[in-house]
Motif scaffolding. Structure first.
Motif, PDB file in Angstrom:
ATOM      1  N   ALA A 187       0.924  -1.224   0.000  1.00  7.67           N
ATOM      2  CA  ALA A 187      -0.180   0.141  -0.079  1.00  7.67           C
ATOM      3  C   ALA A 187       0.794   1.356  -0.001  1.00  7.67           C
ATOM      4  N   TRP A 188       1.947   1.350   0.805  1.00 11.71           N
ATOM      5  CA  TRP A 188       2.876   2.339   0.541  1.00 11.71           C
ATOM      6  C   TRP A 188       3.676   2.633  -0.639  1.00 11.71           C
ATOM      7  N   VAL A 189       4.096   1.318  -1.198  1.00 11.64           N
ATOM      8  CA  VAL A 189       4.771   1.619  -2.490  1.00 11.64           C
ATOM      9  C   VAL A 189       3.615   1.909  -3.679  1.00 11.64           C
ATOM     10  N   GLY A 190       2.386   1.319  -3.420  1.00 12.30           N
ATOM     11  CA  GLY A 190       1.358   1.745  -4.549  1.00 12.30           C
ATOM     12  C   GLY A 190       1.035   0.410  -5.272  1.00 12.30           C
ATOM     13  N   ASP A 191      -0.194   0.002  -5.299  1.00 16.94           N
ATOM     14  CA  ASP A 191      -0.530  -1.343  -6.118  1.00 16.94           C
ATOM     15  C   ASP A 191       0.078  -1.320  -7.404  1.00 16.94           C
ATOM     16  N   GLN A 192      -0.099  -0.061  -8.094  1.00 16.80           N
ATOM     17  CA  GLN A 192       0.351  -0.100  -9.636  1.00 16.80           C
ATOM     18  C   GLN A 192       1.919  -0.016  -9.714  1.00 16.80           C
ATOM     19  N   ALA A 193       2.633   0.188  -8.610  1.00 17.45           N
ATOM     20  CA  ALA A 193       3.944   0.551  -8.412  1.00 17.45           C
ATOM     21  C   ALA A 193       4.709  -0.730  -8.082  1.00 17.45           C
ATOM     22  N   TRP A 194       3.861  -1.710  -7.484  1.00 17.42           N
ATOM     23  CA  TRP A 194       4.739  -2.818  -6.889  1.00 17.42           C
ATOM     24  C   TRP A 194       5.265  -3.815  -8.150  1.00 17.42           C
ATOM     25  N   THR A 195       6.397  -3.773  -8.394  1.00 22.70           N
ATOM     26  CA  THR A 195       7.168  -4.369  -9.288  1.00 22.70           C
ATOM     27  C   THR A 195       8.208  -4.901  -9.214  1.00 22.70           C
ATOM     28  N   LEU A 196       8.805  -6.181  -9.548  1.00 32.36           N
ATOM     29  CA  LEU A 196      10.079  -6.595  -9.177  1.00 32.36           C
ATOM     30  C   LEU A 196      11.117  -6.116 -10.390  1.00 32.36           C
ATOM     31  N   LYS A 197      10.668  -5.398 -11.192  1.00 32.22           N
ATOM     32  CA  LYS A 197      11.639  -4.702 -12.569  1.00 32.22           C
ATOM     33  C   LYS A 197      12.778  -3.814 -11.655  1.00 32.22           C
ATOM     34  N   ARG A 198      14.043  -4.031 -12.245  1.00 28.93           N
ATOM     35  CA  ARG A 198      15.231  -3.372 -12.052  1.00 28.93           C
ATOM     36  C   ARG A 198      15.055  -2.060 -12.873  1.00 28.93           C
ATOM     37  N   LYS A 199      15.900  -1.093 -12.653  1.00 29.46           N
ATOM     38  CA  LYS A 199      15.790   0.254 -13.150  1.00 29.46           C
ATOM     39  C   LYS A 199      16.083   0.116 -14.583  1.00 29.46           C
ATOM     40  N   ASN A 200      16.703  -0.542 -15.425  1.00 31.70           N
ATOM     41  CA  ASN A 200      16.800  -0.440 -16.788  1.00 31.70           C
ATOM     42  C   ASN A 200      15.407  -1.140 -17.344  1.00 31.70           C
ATOM     43  N   ASP A 201      14.564  -1.690 -16.637  1.00 35.62           N
ATOM     44  CA  ASP A 201      13.324  -2.370 -17.087  1.00 35.62           C
ATOM     45  C   ASP A 201      12.070  -1.745 -16.809  1.00 35.62           C
ATOM     46  N   ILE A 202      12.063  -0.778 -15.891  1.00 33.21           N
ATOM     47  CA  ILE A 202      10.872  -0.256 -15.474  1.00 33.21           C
ATOM     48  C   ILE A 202      10.535   0.832 -16.367  1.00 33.21           C
ATOM     49  N   THR A 203       9.074   1.175 -16.360  1.00 34.12           N
ATOM     50  CA  THR A 203       8.839   2.025 -17.657  1.00 34.12           C
ATOM     51  C   THR A 203       8.539   3.536 -16.649  1.00 34.12           C
ATOM     52  N   LYS A 204       8.507   4.700 -17.070  1.00 31.82           N
ATOM     53  CA  LYS A 204       8.201   5.711 -16.513  1.00 31.82           C
ATOM     54  C   LYS A 204       6.784   5.764 -15.752  1.00 31.82           C
ATOM     55  N   GLU A 205       5.970   5.430 -16.377  1.00 30.88           N
ATOM     56  CA  GLU A 205       4.521   5.090 -16.014  1.00 30.88           C
ATOM     57  C   GLU A 205       4.751   4.516 -14.551  1.00 30.88           C
ATOM     58  N   GLU A 206       5.558   3.107 -14.672  1.00 29.98           N
ATOM     59  CA  GLU A 206       5.647   2.494 -13.342  1.00 29.98           C
ATOM     60  C   GLU A 206       6.301   3.164 -12.434  1.00 29.98           C
ATOM     61  N   LEU A 207       7.270   4.041 -12.652  1.00 29.36           N
ATOM     62  CA  LEU A 207       8.057   4.789 -11.834  1.00 29.36           C
ATOM     63  C   LEU A 207       7.254   5.816 -10.962  1.00 29.36           C
ATOM     64  N   THR A 208       6.454   6.603 -12.135  1.00 28.14           N
ATOM     65  CA  THR A 208       5.685   7.591 -11.487  1.00 28.14           C
ATOM     66  C   THR A 208       4.412   7.116 -10.686  1.00 28.14           C
ATOM     67  N   ALA A 209       4.172   5.873 -10.734  1.00 25.51           N
ATOM     68  CA  ALA A 209       3.135   5.354  -9.909  1.00 25.51           C
ATOM     69  C   ALA A 209       3.509   5.213  -8.728  1.00 25.51           C
ATOM     70  N   ILE A 210       4.733   5.071  -8.168  1.00 27.28           N
ATOM     71  CA  ILE A 210       5.325   4.802  -6.789  1.00 27.28           C
ATOM     72  C   ILE A 210       4.385   6.120  -5.917  1.00 27.28           C
ATOM     73  N   LYS A 211       3.851   5.472  -4.940  1.00 28.46           N
ATOM     74  CA  LYS A 211       3.367   6.636  -3.932  1.00 28.46           C
ATOM     75  C   LYS A 211       4.448   7.024  -2.677  1.00 28.46           C
ATOM     76  N   ALA A 212       4.573   5.809  -2.027  1.00 27.18           N
ATOM     77  CA  ALA A 212       5.519   6.221  -0.945  1.00 27.18           C
ATOM     78  C   ALA A 212       5.536   7.567  -0.385  1.00 27.18           C
ATOM     79  N   GLY A 213       4.670   7.625   0.214  1.00 29.13           N
ATOM     80  CA  GLY A 213       4.271   9.100   1.029  1.00 29.13           C
ATOM     81  C   GLY A 213       5.223   8.935   2.201  1.00 29.13           C
ATOM     82  N   TYR A 214       5.698  10.203   2.643  1.00 27.97           N
ATOM     83  CA  TYR A 214       6.417  10.480   3.656  1.00 27.97           C
ATOM     84  C   TYR A 214       5.368  10.329   4.976  1.00 27.97           C
TER      85      TYR A 214
END
Length: 150
Positions: free
Chosen positions: A123-150
């Motif tokens: 829930a913290w990371v975000g359902d749409q952002a929970w991915t096992l992909k590494r930095k070279n494989d992740i899409t911009k959309e997946e990266l911007t979906a990260i919630k990770a609120g402070y």
């Protein structure tokens, strides 16, 4: 005019209610991290670069890379070690080999506790952002979906 004001108030209340349910680092993740992860990833642990250079040494000492601040933990979610937190904590739902991540077992003493704590991290990371992909494989959309609120 009254309709517009009522709609604005209602919208504000709904937004506040959604934020009140938002999982945040300060309120949810930090206490969970302190109880389950700090022993190996706390202030005595090396920062990521040093850990990567001397991994065998630190593994023998039961130390992983340092994650004792919001900024440090985000490095394992977004960048530079994109998806590492998700890969390590995943319960096998997203893995190709059907095995859980190597840190999943430390999320709790029972399967129920592990699932509850994993759900909090997801829930913290975000359902749409929970991915096992590494930095070279992740899409911009997946990266911007990260919630990770402070």
């Amino acid at each position: 005019m009254r309709k517009v004001t009522a709609v604005m108030v209602l919208t504000g209340l709904l937004s506040w209610g959604a934020m009140a349910n938002e999982v945040t680092y300060r309120e949810h993740i930090k206490p969970l991290w302190q109880s389950q992860c700090m022993a190996c990833h706390g202030a005595n642990a090396p920062y990521l670069g040093e850990f990567d250079e001397n991994e065998n040494k630190y593994v023998k000492l039961n130390l992983g890379p340092r994650m004792d601040s919001y900024a440090d933990l985000l490095m394992f979610v977004a960048w530079p070690d994109t998806g590492a937190l998700m890969r390590r904590l995943d319960d096998r739902q997203y893995t190709q080999d059907g095995k859980p991540g190597n840190m999943y077992v430390y999320l709790g003493e029972t399967e129920q506790q592990r699932q509850q704590n994993l759900a909090l991290f997801k829930a913290w990371v975000g359902d749409q952002a929970w991915t096992l992909k590494r930095k070279n494989d992740i899409t911009k959309e997946e990266l911007t979906a990260i919630k990770a609120g402070y």
